[in-house]
Every structure is written in C-alpha cells, then in structure tokens.
Design a protein around this motif. Structure first.
Motif, short mmCIF file in Angstrom:
data_model
loop_
_atom_site.label_atom_id
_atom_site.label_comp_id
_atom_site.label_asym_id
_atom_site.label_seq_id
_atom_site.Cartn_x
_atom_site.Cartn_y
_atom_site.Cartn_z
N MET A 173 0.86 -1.18 0.00
CA MET A 173 0.00 0.00 0.00
C MET A 173 0.91 1.24 0.00
O MET A 173 1.82 1.33 0.80
CB MET A 173 -0.89 -0.02 1.24
N ASN A 174 0.61 2.18 -0.90
CA ASN A 174 1.43 3.38 -0.99
C ASN A 174 0.97 4.43 0.04
O ASN A 174 0.02 4.22 0.80
CB ASN A 174 1.44 3.94 -2.41
N LYS A 175 1.66 5.58 0.03
CA LYS A 175 1.38 6.61 1.04
C LYS A 175 -0.04 7.15 0.93
O LYS A 175 -0.67 7.48 1.93
CB LYS A 175 2.39 7.75 0.97
N TYR A 176 -0.59 7.22 -0.28
CA TYR A 176 -1.94 7.73 -0.45
C TYR A 176 -2.97 6.76 0.13
O TYR A 176 -3.95 7.17 0.75
CB TYR A 176 -2.24 8.01 -1.92
N GLY A 177 -2.74 5.48 -0.06
CA GLY A 177 -3.63 4.47 0.51
C GLY A 177 -3.61 4.51 2.04
O GLY A 177 -4.64 4.43 2.69
N ARG A 178 -2.41 4.65 2.61
CA ARG A 178 -2.30 4.74 4.08
C ARG A 178 -2.98 5.99 4.61
O ARG A 178 -3.67 5.95 5.63
CB ARG A 178 -0.83 4.70 4.50
N GLN A 179 -2.78 7.12 3.90
CA GLN A 179 -3.43 8.37 4.33
C GLN A 179 -4.95 8.23 4.31
O GLN A 179 -5.64 8.65 5.24
CB GLN A 179 -3.00 9.52 3.43
N ALA A 180 -5.47 7.63 3.24
CA ALA A 180 -6.91 7.45 3.12
C ALA A 180 -7.43 6.53 4.22
O ALA A 180 -8.46 6.80 4.85
CB ALA A 180 -7.28 6.90 1.75
N GLN A 181 -6.72 5.44 4.46
CA GLN A 181 -7.15 4.49 5.48
C GLN A 181 -7.21 5.14 6.85
O GLN A 181 -8.19 4.97 7.59
CB GLN A 181 -6.21 3.28 5.50
N GLU A 182 -6.20 5.91 7.20
CA GLU A 182 -6.19 6.59 8.49
C GLU A 182 -7.32 7.63 8.58
O GLU A 182 -7.98 7.75 9.61
CB GLU A 182 -4.84 7.25 8.76
N ALA A 183 -7.55 8.34 7.48
CA ALA A 183 -8.62 9.34 7.46
C ALA A 183 -9.98 8.67 7.65
O ALA A 183 -10.83 9.17 8.39
CB ALA A 183 -8.60 10.13 6.16
N TRP A 184 -10.19 7.55 6.97
CA TRP A 184 -11.47 6.84 7.09
C TRP A 184 -11.66 6.31 8.51
O TRP A 184 -12.76 6.39 9.06
CB TRP A 184 -11.54 5.69 6.10
N LYS A 185 -10.62 5.74 9.08
CA LYS A 185 -10.72 5.21 10.44
C LYS A 185 -11.13 6.30 11.42
O LYS A 185 -11.96 6.08 12.30
CB LYS A 185 -9.38 4.61 10.89
N ALA A 186 -10.52 7.47 11.28
CA ALA A 186 -10.77 8.56 12.22
C ALA A 186 -12.09 9.27 11.96
O ALA A 186 -12.84 9.57 12.89
CB ALA A 186 -9.62 9.57 12.16
N ALA A 187 -12.40 9.57 10.71
CA ALA A 187 -13.54 10.42 10.39
C ALA A 187 -14.83 9.66 10.12
O ALA A 187 -15.92 10.20 10.29
CB ALA A 187 -13.22 11.30 9.18
N SER A 188 -14.72 8.41 9.70
CA SER A 188 -15.92 7.67 9.33
C SER A 188 -15.77 6.18 9.67
O SER A 188 -15.75 5.32 8.79
CB SER A 188 -16.16 7.85 7.82
N PRO A 189 -15.68 5.87 10.96
CA PRO A 189 -15.46 4.47 11.36
C PRO A 189 -16.56 3.51 10.91
O PRO A 189 -16.29 2.34 10.63
CB PRO A 189 -15.34 4.53 12.88
N THR A 190 -17.79 3.99 10.81
CA THR A 190 -18.88 3.11 10.37
C THR A 190 -18.67 2.71 8.91
O THR A 190 -18.78 1.53 8.57
CB THR A 190 -20.24 3.79 10.54
N CYS A 191 -18.37 3.68 8.06
CA CYS A 191 -18.09 3.37 6.65
C CYS A 191 -16.87 2.48 6.53
O CYS A 191 -16.84 1.54 5.74
CB CYS A 191 -17.89 4.64 5.84
N TYR A 192 -15.85 2.76 7.32
CA TYR A 192 -14.63 1.95 7.28
C TYR A 192 -14.94 0.50 7.65
O TYR A 192 -14.45 -0.42 7.00
CB TYR A 192 -13.57 2.52 8.23
N SER A 193 -15.77 0.32 8.64
CA SER A 193 -16.08 -1.05 9.09
C SER A 193 -16.88 -1.83 8.05
O SER A 193 -16.93 -3.06 8.10
CB SER A 193 -16.83 -1.01 10.42
N GLN A 194 -17.49 -1.15 7.10
CA GLN A 194 -18.28 -1.82 6.07
C GLN A 194 -17.44 -2.29 4.89
O GLN A 194 -17.94 -2.99 4.02
CB GLN A 194 -19.39 -0.89 5.58
#
Length: 115
Positions: free
Chosen positions: A1-22
């Motif tokens: 996973m590149n830096k953009y994927g990691r940034q997106a993953q961290e953003a989703w975890k923090a800002a939208s955990p429900t969407c992330y869990s889906q």
C-alpha cells in the motif's frame, strides 16, 4: 500500500469508522485507492506546473514543480481519498470514485466465494 492508501485508510478510520467497518477487505480497498490516487497525481501535477518559463533558474523550476505536486496531491486527497463527509448524511454525499471501488470490491468478494 502506498502513502496515499495509508493516508486514506487513516482518514477513514478517524472520520468515518462506520463506513470503514463496512469495507470487506480494507487492505485491498486502500491499496487500489492509493494506486488510483498515485495515477491521478502523476497525471495532474505536470499539467499544473505548466511549461518551463523562459529564463527560469534551476531553483525556480524545482520550486514550481514542488508546488504543482503539492497542489495535485491536495486536489486528489480531497476528491478521491476523503471519507464520506458525515455518517449522519448517509447517502447525501457519496464520492463516485469510492462508490465504484466499493462496488468493485463487493464483486471481487462474490467471485472469490464462488471459487
């Protein structure tokens, strides 16, 4: 996973955990999302930088290219890597690129289950 994927993953975890869990396979989803982001940044930054101005020095060129890359990254980060705005606004805002990825990943999961 590149830096953009990691940034997106961290953003989703923090800002939208429900969407992330889906997301069925977060590693694969964010790897693909990061690859798409990299392609978009690569395609956009040189257009933003534009042609070399006559008489531009080396340091001026480096600064112009760095500024263009930063701008391209910000545009892609906002347009592609941001999670949905709010969990309360479930379907009011859906980033089309992310929706395509979610649908693609669901199809991949169905195909895997058939094997």
């Amino acid at each position: 996973m590149n830096k953009y994927g990691r940034q997106a993953q961290e953003a989703w975890k923090a800002a939208s955990p429900t969407c992330y869990s889906q997301i069925q396979d977060p590693e694969e989803f964010f790897t693909r999302l990061g690859e798409e982001a990299q392609e978009q940044v690569d395609g956009l930054w040189m257009r933003l930088a534009g042609p070399d101005p006559q008489g531009e020095t080396y340091l001026e060129k480096v600064g112009r290219l760095n500024a263009a890359r930063n701008q391209a990254e910000e545009i892609v980060r906002y347009d592609l890597l941001s999670p949905p705005e709010s969990e309360d606004e479930e379907d009011e805002y859906v980033n089309p690129s992310i929706q395509e990825h979610l649908e693609f990943m669901a199809e991949v999961q169905k195909l895997r289950e058939q094997l």
